[in-house]
Structures are given as C-alpha cells and as structure tokens.
Design a protein around this motif. Structure first.
Motif, PDB file in Angstrom:
ATOM      1  N   VAL A  79     -10.205  -3.540  12.689  1.00  0.00           N
ATOM      2  CA  VAL A  79      -8.961  -3.234  11.901  1.00  0.00           C
ATOM      3  C   VAL A  79      -9.248  -3.208  10.100  1.00  0.00           C
ATOM      4  O   VAL A  79      -9.689  -4.115   9.720  1.00  0.00           O
ATOM      5  CB  VAL A  79      -7.826  -4.496  11.970  1.00  0.00           C
ATOM      6  CG1 VAL A  79      -6.494  -3.867  11.117  1.00  0.00           C
ATOM      7  CG2 VAL A  79      -7.337  -4.309  13.595  1.00  0.00           C
ATOM      8  N   ALA A  80      -9.181  -2.174   9.651  1.00  0.00           N
ATOM      9  CA  ALA A  80      -9.520  -1.868   8.330  1.00  0.00           C
ATOM     10  C   ALA A  80      -8.074  -1.543   7.664  1.00  0.00           C
ATOM     11  O   ALA A  80      -6.944  -1.127   8.318  1.00  0.00           O
ATOM     12  CB  ALA A  80     -10.135  -0.718   8.023  1.00  0.00           C
ATOM     13  N   THR A  81      -7.939  -1.831   6.409  1.00  0.00           N
ATOM     14  CA  THR A  81      -6.584  -1.610   5.458  1.00  0.00           C
ATOM     15  C   THR A  81      -6.891  -0.444   4.493  1.00  0.00           C
ATOM     16  O   THR A  81      -7.688  -0.343   3.710  1.00  0.00           O
ATOM     17  CB  THR A  81      -6.264  -2.905   4.675  1.00  0.00           C
ATOM     18  OG1 THR A  81      -5.929  -3.886   5.637  1.00  0.00           O
ATOM     19  CG2 THR A  81      -4.925  -2.793   3.927  1.00  0.00           C
ATOM     20  N   ASN A  82      -6.332   0.658   4.741  1.00  0.00           N
ATOM     21  CA  ASN A  82      -6.129   1.777   3.814  1.00  0.00           C
ATOM     22  C   ASN A  82      -5.114   1.580   2.917  1.00  0.00           C
ATOM     23  O   ASN A  82      -3.744   1.344   3.388  1.00  0.00           O
ATOM     24  CB  ASN A  82      -6.116   3.103   4.689  1.00  0.00           C
ATOM     25  CG  ASN A  82      -6.011   4.323   4.160  1.00  0.00           C
ATOM     26  OD1 ASN A  82      -5.259   4.832   3.341  1.00  0.00           O
ATOM     27  ND2 ASN A  82      -7.318   5.089   4.298  1.00  0.00           N
ATOM     28  N   GLY A  86      -2.213   1.752   5.274  1.00  0.00           N
ATOM     29  CA  GLY A  86      -2.029   0.293   5.727  1.00  0.00           C
ATOM     30  C   GLY A  86      -3.141   0.171   6.731  1.00  0.00           C
ATOM     31  O   GLY A  86      -4.272   0.496   6.639  1.00  0.00           O
ATOM     32  N   LYS A  87      -2.946  -0.558   7.984  1.00  0.00           N
ATOM     33  CA  LYS A  87      -3.734  -0.957   8.709  1.00  0.00           C
ATOM     34  C   LYS A  87      -4.197   0.310   9.680  1.00  0.00           C
ATOM     35  O   LYS A  87      -3.263   0.709  10.433  1.00  0.00           O
ATOM     36  CB  LYS A  87      -3.493  -2.274   9.811  1.00  0.00           C
ATOM     37  CG  LYS A  87      -3.241  -3.481   8.723  1.00  0.00           C
ATOM     38  CD  LYS A  87      -2.750  -4.709   9.632  1.00  0.00           C
ATOM     39  CE  LYS A  87      -2.750  -5.889   8.748  1.00  0.00           C
ATOM     40  NZ  LYS A  87      -4.039  -6.471   8.008  1.00  0.00           N
ATOM     41  N   THR A  96     -12.681   5.985  10.863  1.00  0.00           N
ATOM     42  CA  THR A  96     -11.316   5.816  11.153  1.00  0.00           C
ATOM     43  C   THR A  96     -10.971   6.663  12.479  1.00  0.00           C
ATOM     44  O   THR A  96     -11.642   7.750  12.665  1.00  0.00           O
ATOM     45  CB  THR A  96     -10.258   6.695  10.031  1.00  0.00           C
ATOM     46  OG1 THR A  96     -10.326   6.046   8.903  1.00  0.00           O
ATOM     47  CG2 THR A  96      -8.648   6.552  10.473  1.00  0.00           C
ATOM     48  N   ALA A 183      -3.049   3.023  14.380  1.00  0.00           N
ATOM     49  CA  ALA A 183      -2.854   1.545  14.086  1.00  0.00           C
ATOM     50  C   ALA A 183      -3.528   0.739  15.148  1.00  0.00           C
ATOM     51  O   ALA A 183      -3.685   1.493  16.224  1.00  0.00           O
ATOM     52  CB  ALA A 183      -1.123   1.481  14.075  1.00  0.00           C
ATOM     53  N   ALA A 189      -0.488   5.089  11.970  1.00  0.00           N
ATOM     54  CA  ALA A 189      -0.462   4.203  10.959  1.00  0.00           C
ATOM     55  C   ALA A 189       0.966   4.047  10.195  1.00  0.00           C
ATOM     56  O   ALA A 189       1.365   5.137  10.118  1.00  0.00           O
ATOM     57  CB  ALA A 189      -1.711   4.447  10.085  1.00  0.00           C
TER      58      ALA A 189
END
Length: 328
Positions: A79-82, A86-87, A96, A183, A189
């Motif tokens: 899980v990455a935060t953009n 967002g997540k 992604t 997400a 997302a």
C-alpha cells in the motif's frame, strides 16, 4: 427484407454483415484502411500499440534505477500513499495497479485483450501475495481469454499501465474515464480525480461554454461520434487500436439517462444497443455509435472535438456538434 438488404449491401461493396436491430439495419465490418484513430490528437496518456507505449516488458527502469516488475511477476503487494490519490495498491516494484470500468467484479471478468492488454498489462496471479495493510481474503484470480490467470482484488481484475515507468507513478489515472488506480480494498482510489461513484446518470448532458449542450457519460466525460461510422445501416469504422483512443460507451439503460433524445429519427427506435462485429456491445443515440476519448483527462475536457476532422462531441439527439454538415 433481409435478402433485399444484403443485395443492396453487395451493390455498395459491403464485405460482411451482422444482424443488429430492425431500427438501425445491419452491420458491415469496415476494411482496416477505413479506420481513423485520430492520429492528430494532442498527446495524452492513452495507450495502444503504435502510440509508443510498448508492452510491460519494455517499460524501463523503476525508481532509482530498480527494474520494474517483469510481466510474469507481481510479488508481494504493498500500500503506497499518493499525494493526489491517497492510498493505492502497488506491486513488489512499487508500480501502481489499476482497475477498468468495463470489467466486472461479480463475476470477475476482464474485457481488456489484444492492444488493450499491451497498454494495460494484466497483473499475473500466480505469485501475488498480500503485504501489510492488505486483506489477503480480497485477493483472487480470473482466467483470461488466453488461459492465463490474472490477479483480482475484491473481484476486480488488476492491471499495470505501460506508461508508468517508475515506482509511484500513476499516469494511468482517469484515462478515458474508465481506468482508475486500485485502493487496497479493490475500490477506486478515494482521491481519484474524475471518478464519480454516484451522482450522474449513465448518460446526461451539460452546457459547454464553447460547444453548447453536449452528452456526457456517468463520469462526466464528453461523449463523441465518428463521422466514418454509418447510421443506416449502423456500422463502425473504429476497430482494433482505434478503440484504445476512443473507448466505446457501454450500454446504458434508457431509465438511467437524463436529457437524452430516446426517440430518434424513427420514433421509439433511436436508442438501441449496437452489437459490434468485434463482439463489443456499444450504446447508440439515434442509431449513431458513441464513444469517449482517452485524451480527455477530467470531466469538462473536450480534447477530442474535431480530431482528424472526423470526431465530434454529440448533441442529445445524436447529431455531431460543429461537424461540417452542422455548420450549414
């Protein structure tokens, strides 16, 4: 009637016919030379063979020189935060992952093959595992038309975007109004620009300051028609790679529309679903096949207007806005 129609079709050189509806006639498959994919369009993040995207195998190096995950590997998902989205869900290389609005989750089914799968490589299911913050129960698989197994997240088939080269990039977000970052729970997302989960009918209209009243889809994206398509009989000249730039508008129930002319030139017969020769079902207005444009990135964009002198936004009655015949 069917025999006389075919005779007439042969007289004008039609190559093949497919049954459609009494209202709109029958479909003839156009020769490849009749396609116009809008080569003069402004650059955008729409992908297809021939647009310089290539396959997932040649998407380049990952972040800080690390190679992107190969096409046959997903590895441990993260899980990455953009900053904008967002997540989001990523593969083991930090790329992604995306979902496609024209797919289905119940039951899981991918509708992205051929050139589409080159621009949007399916994520293989074989070695995918859930990392921190991901419910492994949401991970599954679907067997694609070629027999390979694709990862699903809460039923939605997962893809990478061939134009995402480095970890953390999300250039595929909102492409064509149909592609969105995943997400961790399989939904779009939360920060997804242009992703309208509710609020607009399947087809409606908006007043554009330059074009007037035009048709938009459920995401608020501008709807277009192709002047090389025909209305009577209904046929399409946009096939293959053309569809990567000009995705078809999927069938929309008449009850899920607002402001659209459902009568057409022939009362009660203008709003029908077009069974294309490639097997895709496409909505029409007054027997005119309708599309969106992959170069439109957000609601309100009209980048497809006038492309190639053949693509134009659509009025509620199916007519082309600003096309030569509309200027008379």
């Amino acid at each position: 009637m069917k025999t006389s129609w075919r005779s007439a079709s042969l007289a004008v050189g039609a190559v093949a016919v497919l049954a459609l509806t009494t209202a709109c006639g029958q479909e003839s498959t156009p020769p490849a030379s009749s396609q116009n994919v809008g080569a003069t369009a402004a650059a955008g993040d729409y992908g297809s063979a021939g647009t310089g995207l290539g396959s997932s195998a040649d998407t380049g190096a990952g972040a800080q020189g690390a190679p992107a995950a190969p096409a046959d590997s997903a590895g441990e998902l993260s899980v990455a935060t953009n900053a904008e989205l967002g997540k989001v869900l990523t593969d083991s290389a930090g790329l992604t992952l995306y979902r496609f609005d024209k797919d289905t989750a119940e039951p899981p089914k991918s509708n992205c093959d051929g050139d589409c799968a080159t621009a949007w490589p399916p994520v293989p299911a074989d070695d995918a595992t859930a990392g921190a913050g991901i419910d492994k129960a949401l991970l599954g698989e679907v067997v694609r038309s070629d027999g390979t197994k694709q990862l699903t997240v809460d039923g939605w088939p997962a893809y990478r975007y061939a134009k995402d080269v480095n970890a953390g990039e999300a250039k595929g977000q909102g492409v064509g109004g149909t592609w969105y970052a995943l997400a961790p729970d399989g939904k779009k997302a939360k920060g997804a620009k242009g992703a309208k989960e509710a609020g607009l009918p399947g087809l409606s209209t908006r007043n554009d300051p330059k074009l007037g009243e035009i048709v938009v889809d459920k995401n608020g994206m501008t709807v277009y028609r192709f002047l090389k398509d025909t209305q009577w009989p209904m046929s399409t000249a946009c096939t293959g790679a053309c569809l990567d730039k000009w995705p078809v508008v999927a069938p929309v129930d008449a009850k899920d529309t607002k402001g659209i002319d459902l009568q057409g030139s022939t009362p009660n017969r203008g709003y029908v679903v077009f069974d294309r020769p490639d097997g895709i079902k496409q909505q029409s207005i007054d027997c005119v096949p309708i599309y969106t444009f992959a170069g439109d990135k957000k609601p309100g964009d009209t980048n497809g207007q006038g492309v190639g002198g053949t693509w134009y936004a659509v009025r509620p009655d199916g007519k082309a806005v600003g096309a030569p015949e509309e200027k008379k």
